[in-house]
Design a protein around this motif. Structure first.
Motif, PDB file in Angstrom:
ATOM      1  N   UNK A 176       0.823  -1.203   0.000  1.00 32.00           N
ATOM      2  CA  UNK A 176       0.000   0.000   0.000  1.00 32.00           C
ATOM      3  C   UNK A 176       0.856   1.252   0.000  1.00 32.00           C
ATOM      4  N   UNK A 177       1.975   1.216   0.732  1.00 29.66           N
ATOM      5  CA  UNK A 177       2.839   2.389   0.820  1.00 29.66           C
ATOM      6  C   UNK A 177       3.499   2.727  -0.504  1.00 29.66           C
ATOM      7  N   UNK A 178       3.713   1.734  -1.372  1.00 29.17           N
ATOM      8  CA  UNK A 178       4.355   2.000  -2.667  1.00 29.17           C
ATOM      9  C   UNK A 178       3.345   1.943  -3.814  1.00 29.17           C
ATOM     10  N   UNK A 179       2.064   2.026  -3.447  1.00 27.67           N
ATOM     11  CA  UNK A 179       0.985   2.142  -4.436  1.00 27.67           C
ATOM     12  C   UNK A 179       0.917   0.963  -5.390  1.00 27.67           C
ATOM     13  N   UNK A 180       0.916  -0.239  -4.827  1.00 29.79           N
ATOM     14  CA  UNK A 180       0.703  -1.432  -5.642  1.00 29.79           C
ATOM     15  C   UNK A 180      -0.169  -2.408  -4.853  1.00 29.79           C
ATOM     16  N   UNK A 181      -0.464  -3.550  -5.443  1.00 32.96           N
ATOM     17  CA  UNK A 181      -1.273  -4.553  -4.758  1.00 32.96           C
ATOM     18  C   UNK A 181      -0.362  -5.585  -4.101  1.00 32.96           C
ATOM     19  N   UNK A 182      -0.828  -6.262  -3.048  1.00 33.51           N
ATOM     20  CA  UNK A 182      -0.017  -7.314  -2.431  1.00 33.51           C
ATOM     21  C   UNK A 182       0.367  -8.404  -3.419  1.00 33.51           C
ATOM     22  N   UNK A 183      -0.538  -8.713  -4.347  1.00 32.35           N
ATOM     23  CA  UNK A 183      -0.253  -9.756  -5.329  1.00 32.35           C
ATOM     24  C   UNK A 183       0.887  -9.349  -6.259  1.00 32.35           C
ATOM     25  N   UNK A 184       0.854  -8.094  -6.709  1.00 31.33           N
ATOM     26  CA  UNK A 184       1.922  -7.612  -7.576  1.00 31.33           C
ATOM     27  C   UNK A 184       3.249  -7.578  -6.829  1.00 31.33           C
ATOM     28  N   UNK A 185       3.221  -7.117  -5.578  1.00 28.69           N
ATOM     29  CA  UNK A 185       4.453  -7.088  -4.791  1.00 28.69           C
ATOM     30  C   UNK A 185       5.007  -8.493  -4.609  1.00 28.69           C
ATOM     31  N   UNK A 186       4.140  -9.461  -4.358  1.00 31.21           N
ATOM     32  CA  UNK A 186       4.600 -10.846  -4.183  1.00 31.21           C
ATOM     33  C   UNK A 186       5.289 -11.362  -5.439  1.00 31.21           C
ATOM     34  N   UNK A 187       4.740 -11.017  -6.612  1.00 31.80           N
ATOM     35  CA  UNK A 187       5.368 -11.451  -7.870  1.00 31.80           C
ATOM     36  C   UNK A 187       6.729 -10.787  -8.047  1.00 31.80           C
ATOM     37  N   UNK A 188       6.822  -9.512  -7.719  1.00 35.82           N
ATOM     38  CA  UNK A 188       8.097  -8.805  -7.837  1.00 35.82           C
ATOM     39  C   UNK A 188       9.118  -9.385  -6.866  1.00 35.82           C
ATOM     40  N   UNK A 189       8.706  -9.678  -5.638  1.00 35.13           N
ATOM     41  CA  UNK A 189       9.624 -10.261  -4.649  1.00 35.13           C
ATOM     42  C   UNK A 189      10.115 -11.634  -5.105  1.00 35.13           C
ATOM     43  N   UNK A 190       9.205 -12.428  -5.680  1.00 28.84           N
ATOM     44  CA  UNK A 190       9.603 -13.753  -6.165  1.00 28.84           C
ATOM     45  C   UNK A 190      10.631 -13.634  -7.289  1.00 28.84           C
TER      46      UNK A 190
END
Length: 218
Positions: A176-190
């Protein structure tokens, strides 16, 4: 704890002259909030601005369906809610303690009276301009950088540039702090873990040296 020193160390008020700073702090008061306690709600009248002394405060907005979006996660030493000084006089966001917290409360009426003093006004607006330049940079990052870069810049802004962090935020809060969704962040982290750039396990984040080098070159 010296609360005057905390106010003096803030980005917004720390640039004031000693004389102007004394005028701000002589009428301040301290408020304590338990974890989950609300400091103010979006749309409330804004009788005060605040400096976070201890703990953590989340600023968020709610849409018509009740969904919440984090606008900012306030850290100790930060001024917040200063928008009420110049806008409608109402808080544009809600503020809730993420943990037991203490805030320094400074009455907006006091600041408005002090702004009648030319010396104070000059000091104060100089600090406002510095903060506006910082916020403009933040808007640029959110609008022009991809999620990977926003994540890395968020880590730098919150913790400094390191190779190892102890995260005090959940992945959902960071998303939320970087203006994205948890799902998108999870894909980027992976993807970043697969590339050996960054690894996030429980509360520990490890960043490779090469990741920071790549960021500096972008």
């Amino acid at each position: 704890m010296n609360f005057d020193d905390i106010v003096a160390g803030t980005d917004l008020l720390g640039g004031l002259s000693p004389r102007s700073l004394r005028k701000i702090t002589e009428t301040q008061r301290i408020r304590s909030l338990p974890k989950g306690g609300m400091l103010f709600l979006e749309g409330d009248d804004g009788p005060a601005i605040y400096v976070l002394a201890t703990g953590s405060i989340r600023l968020f907005r709610s849409d018509e369906d009740g969904r919440e979006a984090i606008v900012h996660l306030v850290r100790p030493g930060e001024v917040f809610a200063e928008a009420v000084l110049f806008d409608t006089g109402r808080y544009p966001v809600s503020a809730q303690a993420r943990e037991d917290s203490q805030v320094v409360e400074i009455a907006t009426a006091r600041v408005h009276r002090l702004l009648e003093d030319p010396t104070f006004r000059s000091d104060f607006f100089s600090t406002i301009m510095r903060k506006l330049r910082f916020l403009a940079q933040q808007v640029y990052v959110l609008s022009s950088c991809d999620v990977r870069e926003r994540l890395l810049r968020f880590l730098i802004g919150r913790f400094g540039k390191k190779n190892r962090y102890r995260a005090d935020l959940s992945k959902r809060e960071v998303a939320e702090a970087i203006a994205t969704t948890p799902e998108t962040l999870s894909r980027v982290l992976a993807r970043m873990e697969e590339n050996g750039e960054l690894r996030w396990e429980r509360t520990e984040i490890t960043v490779a040296d090469a990741t920071w080098e790549d960021l500096a070159e972008e």
